[in-house]
Design a protein around this motif. Structure first.
Motif, PDB file in Angstrom:
ATOM      1  N   GLY B 297       0.859  -1.182   0.000  1.00 54.15           N
ATOM      2  CA  GLY B 297       0.000   0.000   0.000  1.00 54.15           C
ATOM      3  C   GLY B 297       0.886   1.219   0.000  1.00 54.15           C
ATOM      4  N   ILE B 298       0.327   2.350  -0.362  1.00 52.32           N
ATOM      5  CA  ILE B 298       1.136   3.563  -0.445  1.00 52.32           C
ATOM      6  C   ILE B 298       0.587   4.618   0.504  1.00 52.32           C
ATOM      7  CG2 ILE B 298       1.959   5.390  -1.975  1.00 52.32           C
ATOM      8  CD1 ILE B 298       1.769   3.251  -4.209  1.00 52.32           C
ATOM      9  N   ARG B 300      -0.057   8.214   2.181  1.00 48.85           N
ATOM     10  CA  ARG B 300      -0.209   9.548   1.603  1.00 48.85           C
ATOM     11  C   ARG B 300      -0.380  10.567   2.711  1.00 48.85           C
ATOM     12  NH1 ARG B 300       0.692   8.831  -3.992  1.00 48.85           N
ATOM     13  NH2 ARG B 300      -0.324   6.902  -4.627  1.00 48.85           N
ATOM     14  N   TYR B 303      -2.989  10.624   5.955  1.00 48.00           N
ATOM     15  CA  TYR B 303      -3.459   9.337   6.479  1.00 48.00           C
ATOM     16  C   TYR B 303      -3.106   9.231   7.964  1.00 48.00           C
ATOM     17  CZ  TYR B 303      -4.120   7.358   1.712  1.00 48.00           C
ATOM     18  OH  TYR B 303      -4.512   7.088   0.429  1.00 48.00           O
ATOM     19  N   THR B 320       5.109   7.990  -0.679  1.00 48.47           N
ATOM     20  CA  THR B 320       5.179   7.688  -2.108  1.00 48.47           C
ATOM     21  C   THR B 320       5.705   6.274  -2.296  1.00 48.47           C
ATOM     22  OG1 THR B 320       5.874   8.606  -4.247  1.00 48.47           O
ATOM     23  CG2 THR B 320       7.575   8.421  -2.581  1.00 48.47           C
ATOM     24  N   ILE B 349      -5.367   2.097   5.282  1.00 46.73           N
ATOM     25  CA  ILE B 349      -5.547   2.581   3.909  1.00 46.73           C
ATOM     26  C   ILE B 349      -6.797   1.904   3.353  1.00 46.73           C
ATOM     27  CG2 ILE B 349      -4.566   2.790   1.589  1.00 46.73           C
ATOM     28  CD1 ILE B 349      -1.787   2.734   2.806  1.00 46.73           C
ATOM     29  N   ARG B 350      -7.771   2.745   3.030  1.00 42.60           N
ATOM     30  CA  ARG B 350      -9.078   2.237   2.608  1.00 42.60           C
ATOM     31  C   ARG B 350      -9.605   1.271   3.680  1.00 42.60           C
ATOM     32  NH1 ARG B 350      -6.098   3.527  -1.888  1.00 42.60           N
ATOM     33  NH2 ARG B 350      -5.170   1.518  -2.282  1.00 42.60           N
TER      34      ARG B 350
END
Lengths: 128, 366
Positions: B297-298, B300, B303, B320, B349-350
């Motif tokens: 996952g990335i 950002r 977050y 990144t 993340i999500r």
């Protein structure tokens, strides 16, 4: 920019290729160019039945992240496993190796709501 | 875009457009964000040489017998340590515990200094410094007349040395010289940058920017020189763990929390120095750390960061996919007890809570 005539297009910059009851989906050449280098395609919806417009995944570029929307209602039948190791295929070959999912359509009349290549070009302001 | 009308142009806008740059509004300027793609541009700088147009950056000249006193009063680092031809990284603290801006201080001579500030903060910094200018130090904002080209990468020296008699090869890190460059007088060349790839930054008047740009590309041709956008500048600086104002530091973050203790010197008094001194002695509750993702996952900017139980312990300030390391990296503030290298942290993340670990900066060690 290339927008093959045999494909259908959405406002969310996805393309759809129909073969029988199955719709293959990816993002357009315009979309990959706007996103820039794609580094991760995150789709966890295999086997799920979703409605047109629902988010089925996310695409991460170096600078940005963008949701992927169902162009049509149906069941996510298959993911492009090749993108796990080669997400850059979406940049290099958006209509080929960069395909993302195959959907088993539940309502093929929704296809009528999609754009043809000429209308999509018009929408993004690309001529010729 | 109606906002485009209010954007300021840099001297070389047309040059970038001709080169096929994707131009975006950035800090009030229309700037090149990428040319051939961030990953390719990033690699050009790590392995060869590339040129960033960073003319949006601001430059102030401070002049007069009291210039040093003013700089000492408003900046956190000890500018008295500078000698002619040396540069210092520093920051402008505010009086509420945060940072007005981070900047470079150039000592041109005993009574003349140049401050290089972030584009988005030019007006804010100017007003802030002026507030403390009680001894009538001459202040000139030369930002609108000045172009800045960052020529970065291991081959930058080979591209630039033929253009000048100034000794670039012998120029130490964070040193500079002023002289004739590519046939143009009064060009300031400094051994600085924001990439960790080595190289130089070239300050030139707008009127000569095109001439200097063209000469650099002609001279750099043999070394594969390419134009590089701000997108790759961000991935390069993040691999080095360099702070970006507005992301990792801002009006609310303390330099001590941000790991900028090394440019916060208590050899003099400056804005808020007593509080920072106490923070340095007693410790701070939050620390800016680097981390790398273990799960895919990335991260950002913005977050959350949590512990294993899902409780919030901080937030991501930059993130990144690192082109050089081929893994996702980020920086963020965490509660100090989670700041130790190797500590497991989580980034939601999500719909997933993804594992990451605190890592040492810089990420990229060359």
């Amino acid at each position: 920019m290339n927008f093959p005539d045999e494909l259908k297009y959405t406002k969310e910059h996805e393309w759809v290729m129909v073969s029988g009851n199955i719709a293959s989906v990816g993002i357009t050449e315009f979309a990959q160019g706007e996103l820039g280098d794609i580094v991760y395609v995150d789709i966890n919806t295999q086997g799920q039945s979703l409605n047109a417009g629902d988010v089925f995944g996310t695409v991460e570029a170096v600078k940005t992240v963008s949701d992927l929307f169902m162009p049509l209602s149906g069941k996510i039948q298959e993911l492009n496993k090749g993108l796990e190791t080669n997400p850059e295929s979406v940049n290099k070959d958006p209509y080929g190796n960069g395909w993302m999912v195959r959907i088993e359509m539940s309502n093929s009349s929704e296809l009528e709501g999609l754009m043809n290549a000429a209308d999509y070009r018009k929408m993004i302001g690309v001529n010729g | 875009m109606e906002a485009t009308a209010e954007l300021k142009n840099i001297a070389l806008t047309e040059t970038h457009q001709t080169l096929g740059a994707k131009m975006v509004p950035f800090a009030g300027y229309l700037m090149p964000v990428s040319y051939e793609g961030i990953n390719a541009e990033h690699e050009t700088v790590r392995k060869g040489v590339g040129v960033f147009d960073v003319s949006h950056m601001g430059e102030f000249i401070l002049k007069g017998p009291d210039a040093l006193d003013l700089i000492q009063r408003v900046t956190s680092n000890d500018a008295a340590k500078l000698i002619d031809g040396k540069v210092q990284y520093s920051c402008l603290p505010n009086d509420a515990g945060g940072i007005v801006d981070d900047l470079l201080v150039y000592r041109i001579d005993e009574k003349t200094y140049m401050l290089v500030v972030n584009a988005s903060n030019i007006d804010k910094d100017w007003d802030w410094i002026r507030k403390f200018n009680t001894a009538n130090v001459e202040m000139h904002n030369i930002s609108d007349q000045t172009s800045l080209l960052a020529v970065q990468g291991p081959k930058a020296i080979d591209a630039l040395q033929p253009l000048t008699e100034m000794n670039l090869r012998g120029m130490g890190y964070y040193s500079f010289a002023k002289g004739k460059f590519a046939g143009v007088e009064n060009v300031l060349v400094s051994a600085t940058g924001y990439t960790g790839a080595g190289g130089f930054e070239v300050y030139v008047e707008n009127a000569n920017a095109k001439k200097v740009w063209d000469a650099i590309f002609e001279s750099g041709k043999a070394f594969g020189i390419k134009p590089i956008g701000l997108g790759a500048r961000d991935t390069l600086r993040l691999e080095m763990g360099f702070c970006l104002y507005g992301n990792d530091i801002d009006d609310t973050t303390s330099p001590i929390e941000a790991g900028l203790g090394w440019i916060t010197k208590f050899t003099k008094e400056f804005t808020n120095s007593a509080e920072f001194k106490m923070q340095k002695e007693k410790g701070v509750a939050l620390k800016l750390v680097g981390f790398e993702m273990i799960d895919r996952g990335i991260p950002r900017h913005g977050y959350e960061i949590t512990n294993a139980a899902g409780e919030k312990i901080g937030h991501v300030t930059s993130g990144t996919q690192s082109p050089s390391l081929q893994k996702a990296i980020g920086m963020g503030y965490v509660r100090t007890e989670f700041a130790k290298e190797g500590t497991e942290i989580f980034i939601p993340i999500r719909d997933k809570q993804l594992k990451a670990k605190v890592s040492k900066l810089p990420f990229w060690k060359g």
